[in-house]
Design a protein around this motif. Sequence first.
Motif, PDB file in Angstrom:
ATOM      1  N   TRP A   1      61.280   7.236  38.454  1.00  0.00           N
ATOM      2  CA  TRP A   1      60.300   7.913  39.310  1.00  0.00           C
ATOM      3  C   TRP A   1      59.007   8.314  38.590  1.00  0.00           C
ATOM      4  O   TRP A   1      58.121   8.910  39.207  1.00  0.00           O
ATOM      5  CB  TRP A   1      60.918   9.165  39.943  1.00  0.00           C
ATOM      6  N   GLY A   2      58.877   7.976  37.330  1.00  0.00           N
ATOM      7  CA  GLY A   2      57.672   8.352  36.596  1.00  0.00           C
ATOM      8  C   GLY A   2      56.397   7.861  37.240  1.00  0.00           C
ATOM      9  O   GLY A   2      55.349   8.524  37.204  1.00  0.00           O
ATOM     10  N   TRP A   3      56.457   6.697  37.858  1.00  0.00           N
ATOM     11  CA  TRP A   3      55.285   6.097  38.504  1.00  0.00           C
ATOM     12  C   TRP A   3      54.849   6.830  39.768  1.00  0.00           C
ATOM     13  O   TRP A   3      53.761   6.581  40.308  1.00  0.00           O
ATOM     14  CB  TRP A   3      55.605   4.642  38.860  1.00  0.00           C
ATOM     15  N   THR A   4      55.661   7.785  40.258  1.00  0.00           N
ATOM     16  CA  THR A   4      55.320   8.517  41.479  1.00  0.00           C
ATOM     17  C   THR A   4      54.487   9.761  41.199  1.00  0.00           C
ATOM     18  O   THR A   4      53.931  10.359  42.127  1.00  0.00           O
ATOM     19  CB  THR A   4      56.590   8.962  42.222  1.00  0.00           C
ATOM     20  N   GLY A   5      54.410  10.159  39.931  1.00  0.00           N
ATOM     21  CA  GLY A   5      53.703  11.387  39.595  1.00  0.00           C
ATOM     22  C   GLY A   5      54.609  12.596  39.505  1.00  0.00           C
ATOM     23  O   GLY A   5      54.174  13.680  39.100  1.00  0.00           O
ATOM     24  N   ILE A   6      55.886  12.451  39.907  1.00  0.00           N
ATOM     25  CA  ILE A   6      56.856  13.539  39.775  1.00  0.00           C
ATOM     26  C   ILE A   6      57.153  13.737  38.287  1.00  0.00           C
ATOM     27  O   ILE A   6      57.349  12.756  37.552  1.00  0.00           O
ATOM     28  CB  ILE A   6      58.154  13.216  40.538  1.00  0.00           C
ATOM     29  N   PRO A   7      57.183  14.978  37.815  1.00  0.00           N
ATOM     30  CA  PRO A   7      57.437  15.218  36.382  1.00  0.00           C
ATOM     31  C   PRO A   7      58.727  14.553  35.908  1.00  0.00           C
ATOM     32  O   PRO A   7      59.741  14.583  36.600  1.00  0.00           O
ATOM     33  CB  PRO A   7      57.545  16.742  36.298  1.00  0.00           C
TER      34      PRO A   7
ATOM     35  N   ASP B   1      61.127   7.673  33.468  1.00  0.00           N
ATOM     36  CA  ASP B   1      59.869   6.914  33.576  1.00  0.00           C
ATOM     37  C   ASP B   1      60.036   5.729  34.516  1.00  0.00           C
ATOM     38  O   ASP B   1      59.162   5.441  35.339  1.00  0.00           O
ATOM     39  CB  ASP B   1      59.431   6.421  32.193  1.00  0.00           C
TER      40      ASP B   1
END
Length: 437
Positions: free
Chosen positions: A337-343, A334
């Motif tokens: 890279w959670g903020w990028t939209g990547i699962p 989270d």
Amino acid sequence: MQTITTKKTSTLVPMIVVGILFFIFGFVTWLNGSLIPFLQLVCELNEFEALFVTFSFYIAYTVMALPMSIILKKTGYRNGMALGLAIMAVGALLHIPAAITANYAFFLIALFVLAAGLTILQTASNPYIVYLGPVESAAMRISIMGLINKSAGVLVPILFTSLILSDMGSFTEEALSGLSEAAKDQRLMELSHNLIVPYVLMAIALTALIGLVKFSSLPEIATSNSEPEESGAKTSIFHFPHTVLGAIALFFYVGVEVIAADTIGLYGSSLGVSNFAALTSFTMVFMVFGYLIGVTCIPRFVSQERALLGSGIAGCLCILGIVLSSTQSTSIADVLWGWTGIPVIPNTITFVALMGLAHALVWPSVWPLALKGLGNYSAQGSALLIMGISGGAILPLLFGKISHEIGDLQSAYWIGLPCYLYIFFYAIRGHAIRSWK
């Protein structure tokens, strides 16, 4: 010592040609990470059986390294590279009858042949990059090649998932359990046939690359008859402890590298992560970040020895993170890279991916340290180091056996701890040993 018979101003073309070859290394090698869960489904295998994919692929390096080094002496590096590509094309074509029959043994044979061709390319290209410029900056040049290699590793799982596993929802355990045995076999056979076109295209691409290598301006490596820097009474490559210990370091490194890249899909599948076949891309992305550090920082800010030391420490921390962190919480992903939209993925799987960052600089750091001062033993040293790649055959298989016996993939990752501890040892002491006494 060995030298490249070219002027410094003409090294760009050799770098480009070898860079293309390193992309091929990555494409072929990191396809295994997606192929393992795929074949586990198609051939109905357990984790231990599925990891014979890595064994068949990487054991070829042990079996073929010395024969291929002999071939290189007779053919020269350019013709040897072309021969390697031809063998790889044959290996790609052998995947076609394997896919048609969905026979696991055929797949393993095809993978061995593919890796046999790759062995001669690896034996030629790695020392080539080391001697293309100052040895002190060799890790930087190998890091550039690693960036290219791992970029292919990022792309392959994504392409494999989109082209081969686009309808994966119809091949879940729940979906297949509702079918009769005959209908189930038919569905799995259809899935296996999806491999035919990609491997035909791979064979065509490899054949085209033969022309690129054969008719390019790629210079030869000239071997002088100079004595090693640490001469004494040394009459064998085994009289150079730093090289032998370096091969062992590569054995452990390739073992954990393959575990990180090729078992993450199995681990994700066991935890119910969607698109598990694409998880190898996470490991490869982190390896790309690691190689970027190597390109920008070695040797300007960080020595090859320091980079290796950091890899050993970071790897140990990743192993602790894998076996001790949550299989449910995604808090680390989270944040990263959670903020990028990547699962996002569970923390424990995130640490498997982070192993890619931890050990990215081991390969580019070990090669120049292990080849230092070998003189006319450099070719033998290169073959010995290539044989270290057999760690990718043995350690993942051992990982699979442990996980199958204890029924716990997470705990099986403890196998990586002694591997990283040895890399730590080579960084602080092993690379400097010049005598067995």
